[in-house]
Design a protein around this motif. Structure first.
Motif, PDB file in Angstrom:
ATOM      1  N   ALA A 204       4.878   6.594  10.131  1.00 21.21           N
ATOM      2  CA  ALA A 204       4.031   6.673   8.948  1.00 21.21           C
ATOM      3  C   ALA A 204       4.719   7.423   7.816  1.00 21.21           C
ATOM      4  O   ALA A 204       5.579   8.288   8.044  1.00 21.21           O
ATOM      5  N   GLU A 205       4.336   7.084   6.577  1.00 22.30           N
ATOM      6  CA  GLU A 205       4.923   7.740   5.402  1.00 22.30           C
ATOM      7  C   GLU A 205       4.676   9.245   5.432  1.00 22.30           C
ATOM      8  O   GLU A 205       5.549  10.034   5.058  1.00 22.30           O
ATOM      9  N   GLU A 206       3.499   9.633   5.916  1.00 18.07           N
ATOM     10  CA  GLU A 206       3.192  11.067   5.945  1.00 18.07           C
ATOM     11  C   GLU A 206       4.036  11.821   6.967  1.00 18.07           C
ATOM     12  O   GLU A 206       4.115  13.042   6.945  1.00 18.07           O
ATOM     13  N   TYR A 207       4.672  11.062   7.900  1.00 18.29           N
ATOM     14  CA  TYR A 207       5.585  11.674   8.870  1.00 18.29           C
ATOM     15  C   TYR A 207       7.041  11.510   8.445  1.00 18.29           C
ATOM     16  O   TYR A 207       7.950  11.766   9.234  1.00 18.29           O
ATOM     17  N   GLY A 208       7.256  11.049   7.215  1.00 18.96           N
ATOM     18  CA  GLY A 208       8.617  10.869   6.725  1.00 18.96           C
ATOM     19  C   GLY A 208       9.176   9.478   6.935  1.00 18.96           C
ATOM     20  O   GLY A 208      10.363   9.242   6.685  1.00 18.96           O
ATOM     21  N   GLY A 209       8.339   8.553   7.386  1.00 20.01           N
ATOM     22  CA  GLY A 209       8.796   7.185   7.627  1.00 20.01           C
ATOM     23  C   GLY A 209       8.558   6.278   6.430  1.00 20.01           C
ATOM     24  O   GLY A 209       8.273   6.737   5.318  1.00 20.01           O
ATOM     25  N   GLN A 210       8.666   4.969   6.644  1.00 19.35           N
ATOM     26  CA  GLN A 210       8.523   3.995   5.565  1.00 19.35           C
ATOM     27  C   GLN A 210       7.346   3.057   5.766  1.00 19.35           C
ATOM     28  O   GLN A 210       7.125   2.166   4.944  1.00 19.35           O
ATOM     29  N   THR A 211       6.596   3.210   6.851  1.00 19.28           N
ATOM     30  CA  THR A 211       5.468   2.318   7.139  1.00 19.28           C
ATOM     31  C   THR A 211       4.175   2.901   6.584  1.00 19.28           C
ATOM     32  O   THR A 211       3.872   4.073   6.818  1.00 19.28           O
ATOM     33  N   MET A 212       3.431   2.078   5.859  1.00 17.31           N
ATOM     34  CA  MET A 212       2.148   2.531   5.296  1.00 17.31           C
ATOM     35  C   MET A 212       1.042   2.346   6.326  1.00 17.31           C
ATOM     36  O   MET A 212       0.844   1.254   6.854  1.00 17.31           O
ATOM     37  N   PHE A 213       0.345   3.432   6.640  1.00  8.81           N
ATOM     38  CA  PHE A 213      -0.821   3.414   7.529  1.00  8.81           C
ATOM     39  C   PHE A 213      -2.065   3.609   6.659  1.00  8.81           C
ATOM     40  O   PHE A 213      -2.093   4.509   5.818  1.00  8.81           O
ATOM     41  N   VAL A 214      -3.070   2.780   6.873  1.00 13.53           N
ATOM     42  CA  VAL A 214      -4.301   2.894   6.085  1.00 13.53           C
ATOM     43  C   VAL A 214      -5.487   2.965   7.040  1.00 13.53           C
ATOM     44  O   VAL A 214      -5.636   2.108   7.929  1.00 13.53           O
ATOM     45  N   ASN A 215      -6.337   3.988   6.893  1.00 17.09           N
ATOM     46  CA  ASN A 215      -7.555   4.100   7.696  1.00 17.09           C
ATOM     47  C   ASN A 215      -8.638   3.235   7.075  1.00 17.09           C
ATOM     48  O   ASN A 215      -8.948   3.378   5.888  1.00 17.09           O
ATOM     49  N   VAL A 216      -9.197   2.322   7.880  1.00 22.53           N
ATOM     50  CA  VAL A 216     -10.218   1.408   7.350  1.00 22.53           C
ATOM     51  C   VAL A 216     -11.381   1.313   8.325  1.00 22.53           C
ATOM     52  O   VAL A 216     -11.270   1.636   9.506  1.00 22.53           O
ATOM     53  N   SER A 217     -12.484   0.841   7.798  1.00 18.97           N
ATOM     54  CA  SER A 217     -13.638   0.472   8.614  1.00 18.97           C
ATOM     55  C   SER A 217     -14.099  -0.898   8.138  1.00 18.97           C
ATOM     56  O   SER A 217     -14.654  -1.028   7.048  1.00 18.97           O
ATOM     57  N   ALA A 218     -13.848  -1.903   8.946  1.00 23.62           N
ATOM     58  CA  ALA A 218     -14.242  -3.261   8.559  1.00 23.62           C
ATOM     59  C   ALA A 218     -15.755  -3.390   8.494  1.00 23.62           C
ATOM     60  O   ALA A 218     -16.282  -4.209   7.743  1.00 23.62           O
ATOM     61  N   LEU A 219     -16.449  -2.569   9.272  1.00 20.40           N
ATOM     62  CA  LEU A 219     -17.913  -2.653   9.315  1.00 20.40           C
ATOM     63  C   LEU A 219     -18.537  -2.130   8.031  1.00 20.40           C
ATOM     64  O   LEU A 219     -19.412  -2.772   7.443  1.00 20.40           O
ATOM     65  N   SER A 220     -18.067  -0.971   7.565  1.00 22.33           N
ATOM     66  CA  SER A 220     -18.660  -0.374   6.367  1.00 22.33           C
ATOM     67  C   SER A 220     -17.904  -0.735   5.088  1.00 22.33           C
ATOM     68  O   SER A 220     -18.406  -0.539   3.984  1.00 22.33           O
ATOM     69  N   GLY A 221     -16.681  -1.247   5.215  1.00 20.41           N
ATOM     70  CA  GLY A 221     -15.881  -1.596   4.035  1.00 20.41           C
ATOM     71  C   GLY A 221     -15.030  -0.450   3.532  1.00 20.41           C
ATOM     72  O   GLY A 221     -14.315  -0.587   2.535  1.00 20.41           O
ATOM     73  N   LYS A 222     -15.064   0.675   4.214  1.00 21.99           N
ATOM     74  CA  LYS A 222     -14.300   1.841   3.774  1.00 21.99           C
ATOM     75  C   LYS A 222     -12.795   1.589   3.933  1.00 21.99           C
ATOM     76  O   LYS A 222     -12.340   1.133   4.974  1.00 21.99           O
ATOM     77  N   GLY A 223     -12.041   1.883   2.908  1.00 21.11           N
ATOM     78  CA  GLY A 223     -10.592   1.782   2.960  1.00 21.11           C
ATOM     79  C   GLY A 223     -10.032   0.394   2.716  1.00 21.11           C
ATOM     80  O   GLY A 223      -8.810   0.207   2.744  1.00 21.11           O
ATOM     81  N   ILE A 224     -10.891  -0.599   2.449  1.00 21.38           N
ATOM     82  CA  ILE A 224     -10.409  -1.974   2.252  1.00 21.38           C
ATOM     83  C   ILE A 224      -9.550  -2.067   0.988  1.00 21.38           C
ATOM     84  O   ILE A 224      -8.474  -2.689   0.991  1.00 21.38           O
ATOM     85  N   ASP A 225     -10.012  -1.449  -0.095  1.00 15.06           N
ATOM     86  CA  ASP A 225      -9.228  -1.473  -1.347  1.00 15.06           C
ATOM     87  C   ASP A 225      -7.878  -0.777  -1.161  1.00 15.06           C
ATOM     88  O   ASP A 225      -6.859  -1.232  -1.701  1.00 15.06           O
ATOM     89  N   ASP A 226      -7.875   0.300  -0.371  1.00 10.86           N
ATOM     90  CA  ASP A 226      -6.612   1.001  -0.106  1.00 10.86           C
ATOM     91  C   ASP A 226      -5.655   0.105   0.685  1.00 10.86           C
ATOM     92  O   ASP A 226      -4.440   0.129   0.461  1.00 10.86           O
ATOM     93  N   LEU A 227      -6.204  -0.680   1.607  1.00 12.55           N
ATOM     94  CA  LEU A 227      -5.372  -1.582   2.409  1.00 12.55           C
ATOM     95  C   LEU A 227      -4.743  -2.666   1.526  1.00 12.55           C
ATOM     96  O   LEU A 227      -3.543  -2.959   1.640  1.00 12.55           O
ATOM     97  N   ILE A 228      -5.547  -3.252   0.637  1.00 12.28           N
ATOM     98  CA  ILE A 228      -5.025  -4.282  -0.269  1.00 12.28           C
ATOM     99  C   ILE A 228      -3.949  -3.699  -1.170  1.00 12.28           C
ATOM    100  O   ILE A 228      -2.906  -4.315  -1.409  1.00 12.28           O
ATOM    101  N   ALA A 229      -4.202  -2.474  -1.681  1.00 12.73           N
ATOM    102  CA  ALA A 229      -3.193  -1.813  -2.525  1.00 12.73           C
ATOM    103  C   ALA A 229      -1.902  -1.564  -1.740  1.00 12.73           C
ATOM    104  O   ALA A 229      -0.795  -1.750  -2.268  1.00 12.73           O
ATOM    105  N   ALA A 230      -2.041  -1.169  -0.474  1.00 16.65           N
ATOM    106  CA  ALA A 230      -0.856  -0.929   0.364  1.00 16.65           C
ATOM    107  C   ALA A 230      -0.069  -2.219   0.582  1.00 16.65           C
ATOM    108  O   ALA A 230       1.167  -2.216   0.574  1.00 16.65           O
ATOM    109  N   ILE A 231      -0.786  -3.338   0.747  1.00 16.01           N
ATOM    110  CA  ILE A 231      -0.125  -4.637   0.927  1.00 16.01           C
ATOM    111  C   ILE A 231       0.675  -4.997  -0.324  1.00 16.01           C
ATOM    112  O   ILE A 231       1.843  -5.406  -0.248  1.00 16.01           O
ATOM    113  N   LEU A 232       0.046  -4.830  -1.476  1.00 19.74           N
ATOM    114  CA  LEU A 232       0.723  -5.184  -2.731  1.00 19.74           C
ATOM    115  C   LEU A 232       1.904  -4.249  -3.013  1.00 19.74           C
ATOM    116  O   LEU A 232       2.959  -4.695  -3.481  1.00 19.74           O
TER     117      LEU A 232
END
Length: 572
Positions: A204-232
């Motif tokens: 993960a980036e927060e551990y000094g790596g290059q992979t973006m990790f995003v916390n999401v909840s598909a049920l409530s919709g939390k973090g979905i916009d962050d996931l799309i931003a990470a993809i782009l």
């Protein structure tokens, strides 16, 4: 040529197909060098065009001719980790309710639009099934994608299929974005997921790596916009999002099925060029003219550019999922390419199915039991994945599984006739026969099995294969009796007075006699067993008994009589 093959041990006719290895041997025998020409090479000759790699093409084309395309994203991960629900949350489309067993059965491609840094950006998503049996689909999805979104449930952790999906994405050399799903569920531990994935070179980036990790909840919709931003962000950083649009279209058929009202329908993903209504198109062994194109909402389109998934109507037959498509100059050229591909595929199947027959291995082949299958499904991707999973079943060398035919659409009378002629079982996946076809199958004595969830089909077929295996037997020692004395009887012959040293001795059991550890009598039977003057059915450890072995007389004091039975060995 037939006589040359005969001398090489191949008994074939003048019109029979042979495989590449046999061709090479035949060439060496006759003094020729054989060069195998692939269907793709023939396509290039017909089209008078040299196909080059898409990356190489970008380097050679004038940058002014290139247009910006949307990134193609594949959603992967373990079964029941929420991939389909996550896509629902992203595109606000309810698909999960229609899935049997909560497992996605088909591949779908969708395009969404999202505002990013003040500009509206498009993203194309490919939804691949989550069950392990669809390995082939996931692998194919990774090949056509730019970015893989790896979905991992925060309450479940990294599972075998998570690793499997990760391996496919890494083998395809695509950037990975990790969506840590179900963070609002009790027991969720997103940090644990980050730690687990470091073992697989996803830091993960927060551990000094290059992979973006995003916390999401598909049920409530939390973090979905962050996931799309990470993809782009990942797409902009790692991928050259450009393609030529002003050229003939090429791409991949993601999925295909036979629609009752519309005929063959294929979901295709354009990778370069622009596909127009009216274009002559070839996908695998299927061809046609683009009669209509529909987007993911069912709206008609006149053209589709790079990275655009569309449903195409107008094929004369159902293409295979994963087949590459290309636009030909006219209908005649398209038909020629398709016919050549069909012929090559048919010959390859015949060569593969043909058994090499020689005097030495004929008897061995007669011991092999074969289960013939005919697979029919609603979409070609499911049929292909089911066949791929079945072929990989390992139940030993005694049983052979052959898929003699596969197709898309309802089970027909032709399928039943073929099954009857080849003693095959018909497997219907999300399809059933018409009532008259079902009656015909019953008359012909053809078994037709229906499934809606693929792993149930695999489990039952594996059980059937194990049932075809010839039984294995093993010897089980019942007990040993030591001879202490020998009595002569006019009625029973020699009677051995014994003490059962261990186990149990049963009347009518198979026995052998041993002297100083060496077998001196084999395949004998206990014809009489007595305890004192009474007949006994069995005598247990520590008790005395009299044993009569019929006409076998070579008995001495100190010999051991060992009772045993032959039991059928349970298959693993």
């Amino acid at each position: 040529m037939v006589s040359a093959l005969f001398h090489l041990g191949e008994m074939v006719t003048a019109t029979q197909s042979v495989d590449e290895d046999t061709f090479t041997l035949l060439g060496a025998e006759l003094g020729f060098v054989i060069q195998i020409v692939s269907p793709e090479d023939e396509d290039r000759e017909l089209l008078a065009e040299f196909e080059i790699n898409l990356e190489e093409e970008l380097a050679q084309i004038d940058p002014e001719d290139l247009v910006v395309r949307s990134p193609i994203v594949t959603v992967m991960g373990h079964v029941d980790h929420g991939k389909t629900r996550l896509l629902d949350a992203i595109r606000s489309t309810e698909v999960i309710k229609s899935e049997a067993g909560g497992i996605t059965q088909h591949i779908g491609a969708y395009q969404i639009h999202h505002e990013h840094d003040g500009a509206e950006r498009a993203i194309t998503f490919i939804d691949t099934p989550g069950h392990e049996a669809f390995t082939a689909m996931r692998a194919r999805g990774a090949k056509v994608t730019d970015i893989a979104v790896l979905v991992v449930a925060a309450d479940d952790g990294v599972m075998p299929q998570t690793i499997e999906a990760l391996n496919h994405a890494q083998a395809a050399d695509v950037p990975i974005v990790v969506a840590v799903n179900k963070i609002d569920k009790e027991g969720a531990n997103p940090d644990k997921i980050r730690q687990q994935l470091t073992e697989y070179n996803l830091i993960a980036e927060e551990y000094g790596g290059q992979t973006m990790f995003v916390n999401v909840s598909a049920l409530s919709g939390k973090g979905i916009d962050d996931l799309i931003a990470a993809i782009l962000l990942t797409a902009d950083a790692a991928i050259d999002l450009r393609a030529i649009a002003d050229d003939i279209a090429r791409g991949v058929a993601i999925e295909a099925n036979l629609d009752k009202g519309r005929g063959p329908v294929a979901t295709v993903l354009v990778q370069r060029g622009t596909l127009h209504v009216g274009d002559a198109i070839v996908a695998g062994g299927a061809y046609g003219r683009v009669r209509a194109m529909l987007d993911e909402h069912g709206q008609t389109l006149e053209e589709a550019g790079p990275s655009r998934p569309v449903q195409v109507l107008g094929f004369t037959s159902v293409p295979g999922a994963g087949d590459s498509f290309i636009v030909a100059e006219d209908d005649r050229t398209a038909r020629q390419i398709a016919e050549k591909r069909q012929l090559a595929s048919r010959n390859a199947s015949l060569a593969k199915a043909r058994k090499k027959v020689s005097l030495e291995d004929f008897l061995e082949q007669s011991k092999v039991t074969t289960l013939n299958l005919i697979l029919k499904g609603d979409v070609s991707g499911s049929v292909e994945a089911l066949e791929d999973a079945l072929v990989q079943l390992d139940v030993g060398t005694e049983v052979d599984l052959r898929v003699i035919h596969r197709g898309v659409g309802a089970i027909t009378k032709n399928d039943v006739t073929l099954a009857s002629a080849s003693t095959a079982v018909i497997i219907g996946f999300n399809v059933k026969p018409e009532p008259q076809t079902a009656i015909f199958a019953e008359q012909e004595g053809v078994e037709v099995k229906f499934y809606t969830v693929i792993y149930k089909a695999i489990e039952e077929i594996e059980a059937s294969l194990k049932g075809l295996l010839k039984p294995e037997f093993e010897e089980a020692v019942l007990g040993n009796a030591e001879i202490r004395d020998i009595f002569k009887s006019s009625k029973f012959g020699n009677i051995a007075g014994c003490v059962v040293s261990d186990g149990i001795i049963r009347r009518n059991a198979k026995v052998r006699t041993m002297r100083a550890g060496v077998v001196i009598g084999e395949n004998l039977s206990i014809e009489s067993l007595r305890r004192f003057k009474d007949d006994a059915t069995e005598v247990r450890d520590g008790f005395e008994c009299g044993i009569g072995l019929g006409s076998f007389k070579d008995l001495q004091v100190g010999d051991v009589i060992q009772a045993y039975e032959i039991r059928e060995k349970k298959r693993a």
